[in-house]
Write a protein that holds these residues in place. Structure first.
Motif, PDB file in Angstrom:
ATOM      1  N   PHE A 106     -13.400  14.124   7.701  1.00 11.14           N
ATOM      2  CA  PHE A 106     -12.305  14.687   6.609  1.00 11.14           C
ATOM      3  C   PHE A 106     -11.008  13.860   6.778  1.00 11.14           C
ATOM      4  CE2 PHE A 106     -14.948  18.830   6.377  1.00 11.14           C
ATOM      5  CZ  PHE A 106     -15.783  18.134   5.764  1.00 11.14           C
ATOM      6  N   ILE A 107     -10.127  13.777   5.914  1.00 15.91           N
ATOM      7  CA  ILE A 107      -9.038  13.428   6.088  1.00 15.91           C
ATOM      8  C   ILE A 107      -7.731  13.821   4.813  1.00 15.91           C
ATOM      9  CG2 ILE A 107      -9.043  11.304   4.601  1.00 15.91           C
ATOM     10  CD1 ILE A 107      -7.488   9.743   6.332  1.00 15.91           C
ATOM     11  N   ARG A 108      -6.635  13.790   5.282  1.00 14.37           N
ATOM     12  CA  ARG A 108      -5.553  14.331   4.276  1.00 14.37           C
ATOM     13  C   ARG A 108      -5.743  13.602   3.127  1.00 14.37           C
ATOM     14  NH1 ARG A 108      -0.489  12.524   2.966  1.00 14.37           N
ATOM     15  NH2 ARG A 108      -0.435  11.117   4.809  1.00 14.37           N
ATOM     16  N   ASP A 109      -5.688  14.412   1.745  1.00 19.39           N
ATOM     17  CA  ASP A 109      -5.593  14.021   0.441  1.00 19.39           C
ATOM     18  C   ASP A 109      -6.931  12.969   0.381  1.00 19.39           C
ATOM     19  OD1 ASP A 109      -3.180  14.912  -0.035  1.00 19.39           O
ATOM     20  OD2 ASP A 109      -2.128  13.026   0.515  1.00 19.39           O
ATOM     21  N   LEU A 110      -8.167  13.611   0.860  1.00 16.39           N
ATOM     22  CA  LEU A 110      -9.412  13.074   0.601  1.00 16.39           C
ATOM     23  C   LEU A 110      -9.567  12.825  -1.006  1.00 16.39           C
ATOM     24  CD1 LEU A 110     -12.022  11.702   2.085  1.00 16.39           C
ATOM     25  CD2 LEU A 110     -12.919  13.982   1.734  1.00 16.39           C
ATOM     26  N   PRO A 111      -9.872  11.864  -1.541  1.00 13.43           N
ATOM     27  CA  PRO A 111      -9.992  11.649  -3.030  1.00 13.43           C
ATOM     28  C   PRO A 111     -10.896  12.663  -3.478  1.00 13.43           C
ATOM     29  CG  PRO A 111      -9.927   9.476  -2.130  1.00 13.43           C
ATOM     30  CD  PRO A 111      -9.980  10.286  -1.041  1.00 13.43           C
ATOM     31  N   HIS A 112     -10.593  13.396  -4.620  1.00 18.14           N
ATOM     32  CA  HIS A 112     -11.541  14.560  -5.147  1.00 18.14           C
ATOM     33  C   HIS A 112     -13.028  13.763  -5.757  1.00 18.14           C
ATOM     34  CE1 HIS A 112      -9.089  17.978  -4.982  1.00 18.14           C
ATOM     35  NE2 HIS A 112      -8.077  17.289  -5.691  1.00 18.14           N
TER      36      HIS A 112
ATOM     37  N   THR B  66      -5.728   6.284  -2.391  1.00 16.08           N
ATOM     38  CA  THR B  66      -7.055   6.642  -2.755  1.00 16.08           C
ATOM     39  C   THR B  66      -7.822   5.438  -2.784  1.00 16.08           C
ATOM     40  OG1 THR B  66      -6.135   8.429  -4.416  1.00 16.08           O
ATOM     41  CG2 THR B  66      -8.233   7.612  -4.782  1.00 16.08           C
ATOM     42  N   PHE B  67      -7.508   4.261  -3.146  1.00  9.65           N
ATOM     43  CA  PHE B  67      -8.199   3.015  -3.302  1.00  9.65           C
ATOM     44  C   PHE B  67      -8.496   2.352  -1.887  1.00  9.65           C
ATOM     45  CE2 PHE B  67      -8.192  -1.484  -2.938  1.00  9.65           C
ATOM     46  CZ  PHE B  67      -9.101  -1.996  -3.873  1.00  9.65           C
ATOM     47  N   LEU B  68      -7.454   2.654  -0.874  1.00  2.57           N
ATOM     48  CA  LEU B  68      -7.676   2.404   0.448  1.00  2.57           C
ATOM     49  C   LEU B  68      -8.730   3.108   1.118  1.00  2.57           C
ATOM     50  CD1 LEU B  68      -6.290   0.288   2.487  1.00  2.57           C
ATOM     51  CD2 LEU B  68      -5.021   2.096   3.248  1.00  2.57           C
ATOM     52  N   ILE B  69      -8.970   4.521   0.783  1.00  4.69           N
ATOM     53  CA  ILE B  69     -10.074   5.351   1.122  1.00  4.69           C
ATOM     54  C   ILE B  69     -11.334   4.678   0.864  1.00  4.69           C
ATOM     55  CG2 ILE B  69     -10.861   7.505   1.657  1.00  4.69           C
ATOM     56  CD1 ILE B  69      -8.150   8.522   1.652  1.00  4.69           C
ATOM     57  N   LEU B  70     -11.302   4.495  -0.485  1.00  8.86           N
ATOM     58  CA  LEU B  70     -12.568   4.258  -1.249  1.00  8.86           C
ATOM     59  C   LEU B  70     -12.739   2.738  -0.766  1.00  8.86           C
ATOM     60  CD1 LEU B  70     -11.562   4.998  -5.030  1.00  8.86           C
ATOM     61  CD2 LEU B  70     -13.488   6.207  -3.526  1.00  8.86           C
ATOM     62  N   GLU B  71     -11.997   1.823  -0.310  1.00 11.07           N
ATOM     63  CA  GLU B  71     -12.339   0.562   0.166  1.00 11.07           C
ATOM     64  C   GLU B  71     -13.130   0.866   1.501  1.00 11.07           C
ATOM     65  OE1 GLU B  71     -12.588  -3.656  -0.081  1.00 11.07           O
ATOM     66  OE2 GLU B  71     -12.247  -2.232  -1.571  1.00 11.07           O
TER      67      GLU B  71
ATOM     68  N   TYR C 267     -13.061   6.115  -9.960  1.00 16.87           N
ATOM     69  CA  TYR C 267     -11.556   5.646  -9.912  1.00 16.87           C
ATOM     70  C   TYR C 267     -11.292   4.655 -10.798  1.00 16.87           C
ATOM     71  CZ  TYR C 267      -7.613   3.640  -7.440  1.00 16.87           C
ATOM     72  OH  TYR C 267      -6.420   3.295  -7.204  1.00 16.87           O
ATOM     73  N   LEU C 268     -12.306   3.624 -11.046  1.00 13.45           N
ATOM     74  CA  LEU C 268     -12.104   2.476 -11.864  1.00 13.45           C
ATOM     75  C   LEU C 268     -12.045   2.998 -13.405  1.00 13.45           C
ATOM     76  CD1 LEU C 268     -11.820  -0.398 -12.214  1.00 13.45           C
ATOM     77  CD2 LEU C 268     -14.317  -0.658 -12.294  1.00 13.45           C
TER      78      LEU C 268
ATOM     79  N   ILE D  73       0.759  -1.300   0.116  1.00 17.93           N
ATOM     80  CA  ILE D  73      -0.062   0.063   0.078  1.00 17.93           C
ATOM     81  C   ILE D  73       0.942   1.016   0.113  1.00 17.93           C
ATOM     82  CG2 ILE D  73      -2.008   1.122   1.159  1.00 17.93           C
ATOM     83  CD1 ILE D  73      -2.808  -1.636   0.579  1.00 17.93           C
ATOM     84  N   PHE D  74       0.710   2.191  -1.101  1.00 19.32           N
ATOM     85  CA  PHE D  74       1.399   3.510  -1.047  1.00 19.32           C
ATOM     86  C   PHE D  74       0.769   4.678  -0.491  1.00 19.32           C
ATOM     87  CE2 PHE D  74       4.087   1.159  -3.962  1.00 19.32           C
ATOM     88  CZ  PHE D  74       5.155   1.736  -4.089  1.00 19.32           C
ATOM     89  N   ASP D  75       1.317   5.385   0.144  1.00 18.65           N
ATOM     90  CA  ASP D  75       0.712   6.423   0.911  1.00 18.65           C
ATOM     91  C   ASP D  75       0.333   7.570  -0.354  1.00 18.65           C
ATOM     92  OD1 ASP D  75      -0.501   7.543   3.158  1.00 18.65           O
ATOM     93  OD2 ASP D  75       1.316   8.941   3.699  1.00 18.65           O
ATOM     94  N   GLN D  76       0.662   7.461  -1.221  1.00 19.21           N
ATOM     95  CA  GLN D  76       0.408   8.588  -2.197  1.00 19.21           C
ATOM     96  C   GLN D  76      -0.482   7.878  -3.244  1.00 19.21           C
ATOM     97  OE1 GLN D  76       3.627   8.270  -1.118  1.00 19.21           O
ATOM     98  NE2 GLN D  76       4.156  10.016  -0.059  1.00 19.21           N
TER      99      GLN D  76
END
Length: 394
Positions: A265-271, A112-117, A139-140, A87-90
């Motif tokens: 909210f969270i840092r780098d919340l996917p647009h 991004t994928f992790l937050i979506l999951e 995203y897909l 898992i990458f943090d970016q």
């Protein structure tokens, strides 16, 4: 989560759910060198972080994001810990994700994928599920570009889906675009219903309060403490996604107000999530007052406040008045406890009232109720004003 790619060069048994966490420091101020938040995200998604690796780069490598040497190090780390995922943090590009999976021999995902999951696992309401589905489809759709080689096969001919000579990737893209369109239409209907409910509250001259804040700041716990509700609350990221609204009776002014608990909210919340959740976040935009809940015990709370302010700017809620509520007072060590439970803090250059409370023990809640009563009473008499709060000694 998906299984590791079938073309493994090493015949070893992988530990399902074991993940190696990777973060790359590009010199940005918010870099989490210990990957603490990514680890919490991984655990929330049901993964087991077995190893962590941080490195520095001036810019991302176009092919592998981290470069070939560091990719070799990650592969050895995954082998050592029998990890099935990295898992990458970016955020990774589709090409970088594909190249890394080939290089590492395990499934590779990004933040991004992790937050979506996590959102997909946690959504409970019909609206929440639609919002997450829309974000995941968007995203897909980006992953179809140079992501899976089998999608380049041509299809078509008599008796099969697609036109003559149509590539599989084109067929899949059309199917995803069609799903995105249908989901947007269904979400628009739900948003219309929510808008009708909001207008009904406005006609009843209800003073509307929305709880906002970084995930795991204790919004739901504070919500439950104020209205004696039983909204789900837990010490984990994104414990709740669906907006819950209740009435709060303020005896000091003899008035009921409407209070809503919203998604964290969270840092780098996917647009894609910000866009998809605009119906939910609209509660914050239309509120008369925002209770900006902060985890006072978190040493990174200044950065978290800044992230929340950024999301509020993205959804057009910067003009809504705020009260800063520093929660988890009981978790502060004695030497860090404030001298006053009510004071002011500068937020984006503007002094904003701040209150220290503990949703768990109830400390500071009477002062918070008094502050809310002052705001509701002021709004009922005059246009918005900023009443002075009386300082209170602990």
């Amino acid at each position: 989560m998906n299984q590791a790619p079938p073309h493994l060069s090493e015949s070893i048994s992988r530990q399902e759910g074991a993940a190696v966490l990777v973060g790359v420091d590009f010199g940005l101020p918010h870099f989490d060198g210990e990957l603490e938040e990514l680890g919490l995200l991984a655990q929330t998604a049901g993964l087991d972080p077995v190893a962590r690796l941080s490195c520095k780069r001036k810019a991302p490598d176009a092919a592998l994001f981290v470069g070939s040497g560091k990719a070799d190090e990650i592969r050895e780390l995954a082998l050592m810990h029998r990890a099935s995922e990295v898992i990458f943090d970016q955020a990774l590009s589709p090409a970088q994700q594909r190249n890394l999976e080939r290089e590492l021999g395990v499934a590779v995902y990004d933040r991004t994928f992790l937050i979506l999951e996590i959102f997909a696992q946690r959504a409970r309401s019909h609206e929440g599920k639609l919002q997450v589905e829309l974000a995941r489809l968007q995203y897909l759709s980006t992953r179809l570009v140079r992501r899976w080689s089998h999608l380049e096969r041509q299809t078509g001919g008599a008796g099969v889906r697609g036109g003559p000579g149509e590539k599989q990737i084109e067929l899949d893209r059309r199917m995803i675009d069609s799903s995105i369109k249908r989901t947007r239409e269904r979400l628009a209907k739900v948003q219309k219903q929510r808008g009708t409910q909001r207008r009904q509250r406005e006609r009843r001259d209800t003073f509307n309060i929305s709880l906002v804040g970084y995930t795991n700041a204790g919004k739901s716990s504070l919500f439950n403490a104020l209205v004696k509700a039983r909204a789900y609350a837990a010490d984990q990221l994104f414990a709740t996604l669906d907006t819950t609204t209740r009435h709060l009776y303020l005896g000091d002014v003899g008035r009921r107000v409407s209070i809503s608990d919203t998604v964290g909210f969270i840092r780098d919340l996917p647009h894609g999530l910000v866009d998809a959740f605009k119906a939910t976040l609209q509660e914050a935009v239309d509120a008369d007052l925002l209770l900006h809940v902060v985890d006072a015990a978190n040493p990174h709370h200044p950065e978290q406040i800044a992230e929340v302010q950024q999301v509020l700017a993205d959804i057009g809620a910067t003009e809504v008045p705020q009260l800063l509520v520093f929660n988890k007072l009981d978790a502060l060590p004695e030497e860090r406890r404030p001298l006053k439970l009510v004071d002011e803090m500068e937020l984006d250059g503007v002094p904003v009232p701040r209150l220290f409370v503990s949703a768990r023990t109830g400390d500071g809640l009477p002062a918070l109720r008094e502050a809310l009563a002052q705001r509701a009473e002021s709004a009922a008499i005059t246009p918005w004003s900023q009443p002075e709060l009386q300082s209170a000694q602990p």
